[in-house]
Design a protein around this motif. Structure first.
Motif, short mmCIF file in Angstrom:
data_model
loop_
_atom_site.label_atom_id
_atom_site.label_comp_id
_atom_site.label_asym_id
_atom_site.label_seq_id
_atom_site.Cartn_x
_atom_site.Cartn_y
_atom_site.Cartn_z
N GLY A 1 0.82 -1.22 0.00
CA GLY A 1 0.00 0.00 0.00
C GLY A 1 0.84 1.25 0.00
N HIS A 2 1.87 1.30 0.83
CA HIS A 2 2.74 2.48 0.86
C HIS A 2 3.52 2.62 -0.43
CE1 HIS A 2 2.08 3.87 4.95
NE2 HIS A 2 2.12 2.61 5.38
N ARG A 3 4.00 1.50 -0.99
CA ARG A 3 4.77 1.57 -2.23
C ARG A 3 3.91 2.08 -3.37
NH1 ARG A 3 6.68 -2.98 -1.88
NH2 ARG A 3 5.17 -4.18 -3.11
N THR A 4 2.65 1.60 -3.41
CA THR A 4 1.73 2.04 -4.46
C THR A 4 1.48 3.53 -4.37
OG1 THR A 4 0.66 -0.12 -4.47
CG2 THR A 4 -0.57 1.74 -5.42
N THR A 5 1.26 4.07 -3.17
CA THR A 5 1.03 5.52 -2.99
C THR A 5 2.23 6.31 -3.47
OG1 THR A 5 -0.40 5.08 -1.11
CG2 THR A 5 0.49 7.31 -1.33
N ALA A 6 3.45 5.92 -3.09
CA ALA A 6 4.65 6.64 -3.49
C ALA A 6 4.84 6.59 -5.00
CB ALA A 6 5.87 6.05 -2.78
N GLU A 7 4.59 5.46 -5.62
CA GLU A 7 4.76 5.34 -7.06
C GLU A 7 3.76 6.21 -7.81
OE1 GLU A 7 4.46 1.23 -7.88
OE2 GLU A 7 6.50 0.74 -7.19
N GLN A 8 2.52 6.24 -7.32
CA GLN A 8 1.51 7.05 -7.98
C GLN A 8 1.88 8.54 -7.93
OE1 GLN A 8 -2.08 5.99 -5.94
NE2 GLN A 8 -2.48 4.17 -7.20
N VAL A 9 2.41 8.98 -6.80
CA VAL A 9 2.78 10.39 -6.66
C VAL A 9 3.96 10.74 -7.55
CG1 VAL A 9 3.71 12.14 -5.06
CG2 VAL A 9 1.83 10.63 -4.34
N THR A 10 5.02 9.92 -7.52
CA THR A 10 6.22 10.23 -8.30
C THR A 10 6.00 10.12 -9.80
OG1 THR A 10 6.94 7.94 -8.00
CG2 THR A 10 7.79 9.57 -6.46
N GLU A 11 5.00 9.33 -10.24
CA GLU A 11 4.69 9.26 -11.66
C GLU A 11 4.10 10.57 -12.17
OE1 GLU A 11 2.11 6.04 -12.32
OE2 GLU A 11 3.64 4.47 -12.11
N LYS A 12 3.35 11.26 -11.33
CA LYS A 12 2.67 12.48 -11.75
C LYS A 12 3.39 13.75 -11.33
CE LYS A 12 -1.92 10.37 -11.78
NZ LYS A 12 -2.11 10.56 -13.24
N ALA B 1 0.02 12.18 2.43
CA ALA B 1 -0.84 11.00 2.26
C ALA B 1 -0.79 10.11 3.49
CB ALA B 1 -0.41 10.24 1.01
N ALA B 2 0.41 9.99 4.08
CA ALA B 2 0.53 9.19 5.31
C ALA B 2 -0.25 9.83 6.46
CB ALA B 2 2.00 9.05 5.66
N VAL B 3 -0.15 11.16 6.56
CA VAL B 3 -0.91 11.86 7.61
C VAL B 3 -2.40 11.66 7.39
CG1 VAL B 3 -1.42 14.13 8.58
CG2 VAL B 3 0.92 13.55 7.97
N ALA B 4 -2.84 11.78 6.11
CA ALA B 4 -4.26 11.61 5.81
C ALA B 4 -4.72 10.19 6.13
CB ALA B 4 -4.51 11.93 4.34
N ALA B 5 -3.89 9.19 5.79
CA ALA B 5 -4.27 7.80 6.07
C ALA B 5 -4.45 7.57 7.56
CB ALA B 5 -3.22 6.86 5.49
N GLU B 6 -3.57 8.17 8.38
CA GLU B 6 -3.68 8.00 9.82
C GLU B 6 -4.98 8.60 10.34
OE1 GLU B 6 -1.20 9.07 13.89
OE2 GLU B 6 -0.94 10.24 12.08
N ARG B 7 -5.43 9.69 9.67
CA ARG B 7 -6.65 10.36 10.12
C ARG B 7 -7.89 9.78 9.43
NH1 ARG B 7 -5.43 16.74 9.86
NH2 ARG B 7 -7.54 16.75 10.72
N GLY B 8 -7.70 8.77 8.60
CA GLY B 8 -8.84 8.15 7.95
C GLY B 8 -9.36 8.93 6.78
N ILE B 9 -8.53 9.71 6.16
CA ILE B 9 -8.93 10.55 5.02
C ILE B 9 -8.19 10.05 3.79
CG2 ILE B 9 -9.01 12.90 4.10
CD1 ILE B 9 -8.86 13.90 7.00
N SER B 10 -8.91 10.01 2.68
CA SER B 10 -8.30 9.59 1.42
C SER B 10 -7.71 10.82 0.71
CB SER B 10 -9.35 8.92 0.52
OG SER B 10 -8.80 8.62 -0.74
N LEU B 11 -6.40 10.78 0.44
CA LEU B 11 -5.71 11.86 -0.28
C LEU B 11 -5.23 11.28 -1.61
CD1 LEU B 11 -4.44 14.70 -0.49
CD2 LEU B 11 -2.43 13.78 0.68
N ARG B 12 -5.67 11.90 -2.73
CA ARG B 12 -5.28 11.36 -4.02
C ARG B 12 -5.04 12.49 -5.02
NH1 ARG B 12 -11.30 8.98 -5.47
NH2 ARG B 12 -12.23 10.95 -6.16
N LEU B 13 -4.27 12.16 -6.05
CA LEU B 13 -4.01 13.07 -7.16
C LEU B 13 -5.01 12.78 -8.27
CD1 LEU B 13 -0.11 13.00 -7.41
CD2 LEU B 13 -1.51 14.93 -6.70
#
Length: 538
Positions: free
Chosen positions: A377-388, A402-414
């Motif tokens: 899950g963490h690797r996927t998030t990092a790859e998605q960000v660095t691709e864009k 994104a890590a802060v958002a995940a801890e708070r139960g919030i979805s952060l996406r590009l």
């Protein structure tokens, strides 16, 4: 420039600039008056001489035109009581001439103011007059220096029988000349007085402008100014009221990549011609106003400030921000890493406890699946960000958020349209903008049923466009400008920390780069913040 000052010291002249200028102007005015007087007197003397000679010639012509003179010359002998002497003396007294001398063909006087000289040869050569030519001259004779006119004496039959010589005393010409001098001196004195008054008024004005400094002090100040301007490590550009360049110091030329023209200077050239069209010229010329404005010139990112001068011109200063980019990137990356680690601290602890429990229960396969899922899950998030997002500073920030958002139960996406190249002019400023907007969006979406924060980063030419949407309650239309006011906030202030600075800082950074920041309504009813940064890419 030292020689006039050294001469002034040797002569004991005053050192004050205003005194030296006053004395110089008085000397010039006096010299001009004397020269003008001399230039006036020289032609006046020649004019008076010419008038005297012409008068003598006219009297001689009138005398020779009297037929009784020629008849008396032919019909009487040379004596003091001859009719020629009587007629000549009558005419002399009537005209005021010094003498009228009638002579025969042999040059013998037949009339003269001194009767004892009648019958003697004349003292000057009468050849020209006896030959039929009229003569005007200034010459010396037995009666002294005089203006003379000589004409031939013609009988009734047209034959030359003698000559008439008339003289006007030169002393009378000199008296007329000297008589004109007092009036001329009066006019010259008036001109000199007017020149002295003008020199005094001008010297007083110069006194105020130079603040009573000596020429050596002014020269020293200019030398010190040149040395200071060209030695400081900050770019300085001075502009005239019409926008032409007055001065460019060495550092400004280096920062702007300027090359002097054939004269070795930029002075006198319009700023737009020196820099070319663009934001840098707009900032330095004052068409864009503000403090600490960002401008891009070639590969450099500059911070510019402009201060108007009293004469309508301006002085602009430039600081190089390019050299600070590496330190800024490292600092912001470290800060983002710390935020991400702090956000993941509790999450990692919970996951480690879960993993420990699975191992203690002997559920080894479940433990492997759990670790694989978390790491993937963490690797996927990092790859998605660095691709864009190709800028490492912004990518690290978004991964941490994104890590802060995940801890708070919030979805952060590009968004799918997001794509940002690694050619940012001011990545540190964009990190500040994105960080503040994402933090506010996370706070707003925290209470929503399906908390979501969506970030869009894309470019349009050299313009960067940023949008941050959240699923929070949104912002009332009447308060969408008020929220950018410094000090405005709906949150309770923390101890020793001010609130209401984030959005104000976002707008300030955007406007400093010539862009804008606005708040609006998202499609799903939440808030949407839009930031446009022109010329944000190199």
């Amino acid at each position: 420039m030292r020689f006039p000052l050294m001469s002034a010291r040797r002569l004991g002249l005053p050192r004050r600039a205003v005194s030296q200028i006053l004395l110089t102007q008085l000397a010039i005015a006096a010299g001009v008056v004397v020269l003008a007087t001399g230039l006036f007197l020289a032609p006046l003397s020649a004019q008076l001489d010419d008038q005297a000679m012409r008068r003598a010639l006219a009297i001689a012509q009138s005398t020779a035109a009297d037929p009784s003179i020629a008849a008396g010359l032919l019909g009487s002998a040379a004596s003091a009581d001859s009719p020629v002497q009587a007629s000549a003396e009558r005419i002399r007294r009537a005209t005021g001439a010094e003498y009228i001398v009638v002579l025969d063909l042999h040059g013998i006087r037949r009339s003269h103011p001194s009767p004892d000289r009648i019958g003697r040869p004349v003292s000057t050569d009468p050849g020209d007059a006896l030959a039929g030519r009229e003569v005007m001259e200034i010459d010396d004779g037995t009666l002294g220096r005089s203006a003379r006119g000589k004409v031939p004496l013609v009988a009734a039959d047209g034959e030359i029988v003698g000559a008439v010589s008339v003289g006007i005393a030169y002393d009378s010409v000199r008296d007329r000349l000297l008589g004109a001098v007092p009036g001329l001196l009066a006019h010259a004195g008036g001109a000199l007085a007017a020149g002295a008054l003008a020199a005094y008024l001008l010297s007083r004005r110069i006194h105020r402008q130079t603040r009573d400094l000596a020429f050596s002090d002014i020269a020293g100040l200019l030398a010190e100014r040149e040395a200071m301007l060209h030695s400081i490590r900050e770019g300085v550009i001075a502009l005239a009221p019409d926008g032409r360049v007055r001065l460019v110091n060495d550092e400004a030329a280096r920062l702007l990549g300027l090359t002097p023209d054939s004269t070795g200077t930029f002075a006198g050239r319009p700023l737009d011609d020196v820099l070319g069209a663009g934001r840098t010229a707009d900032v330095l010329s004052g068409r864009v106003t503000g403090r600490d404005l960002l401008a891009v010139q070639g590969p450099r990112v500059l911070v510019a400030n402009r201060m108007p001068t009293a004469d309508g011109g301006a002085v602009a200063t430039l600081r190089d921000r390019t050299e600070l980019e590496h330190l800024s990137r490292e600092l912001d990356s470290t800060r983002g890493l710390i935020d991400a680690l702090r956000a993941q601290d509790h999450e990692h602890a919970n996951r480690l406890h879960t993993l420990l429990g699975l191992l203690e229960l002997g559920l080894h396969e479940e433990a492997v699946d759990f670790v694989t899922e978390v790491a993937g899950g963490h690797r996927t998030t990092a790859e998605q960000v660095t691709e864009k997002v190709h800028d490492p500073l912004l990518a690290a920030l978004l991964v941490g958020k994104a890590a802060v958002a995940a801890e708070r139960g919030i979805s952060l996406r590009l968004t799918a349209a997001s794509l940002l190249p690694d050619r940012l002019v001011d990545p540190g400023g964009l990190v500040t903008i994105v960080g503040n907007l994402v933090d506010n969006a996370l706070d707003a979406a925290a209470g929503a049923a399906a908390p979501l924060v969506e970030v869009e980063l894309r470019t349009e030419g050299r313009t960067a466009v940023l949008r941050v949407r959240d699923s929070g309650p949104g912002i009332p239309a009447g308060r969408r400008e008020e929220i950018f006011t410094e000090g405005w906030s709906t949150k309770q202030p923390r101890a020793h920390r001010e609130r209401g600075l984030g959005l104000a800082l976002v707008r300030r950074l955007a406007e400093r780069q010539g862009g804008s920041a606005r708040a609006g309504e998202a499609a799903d009813g939440g808030a949407e913040f839009s930031v446009v940064l022109p010329e944000a890419l190199r």
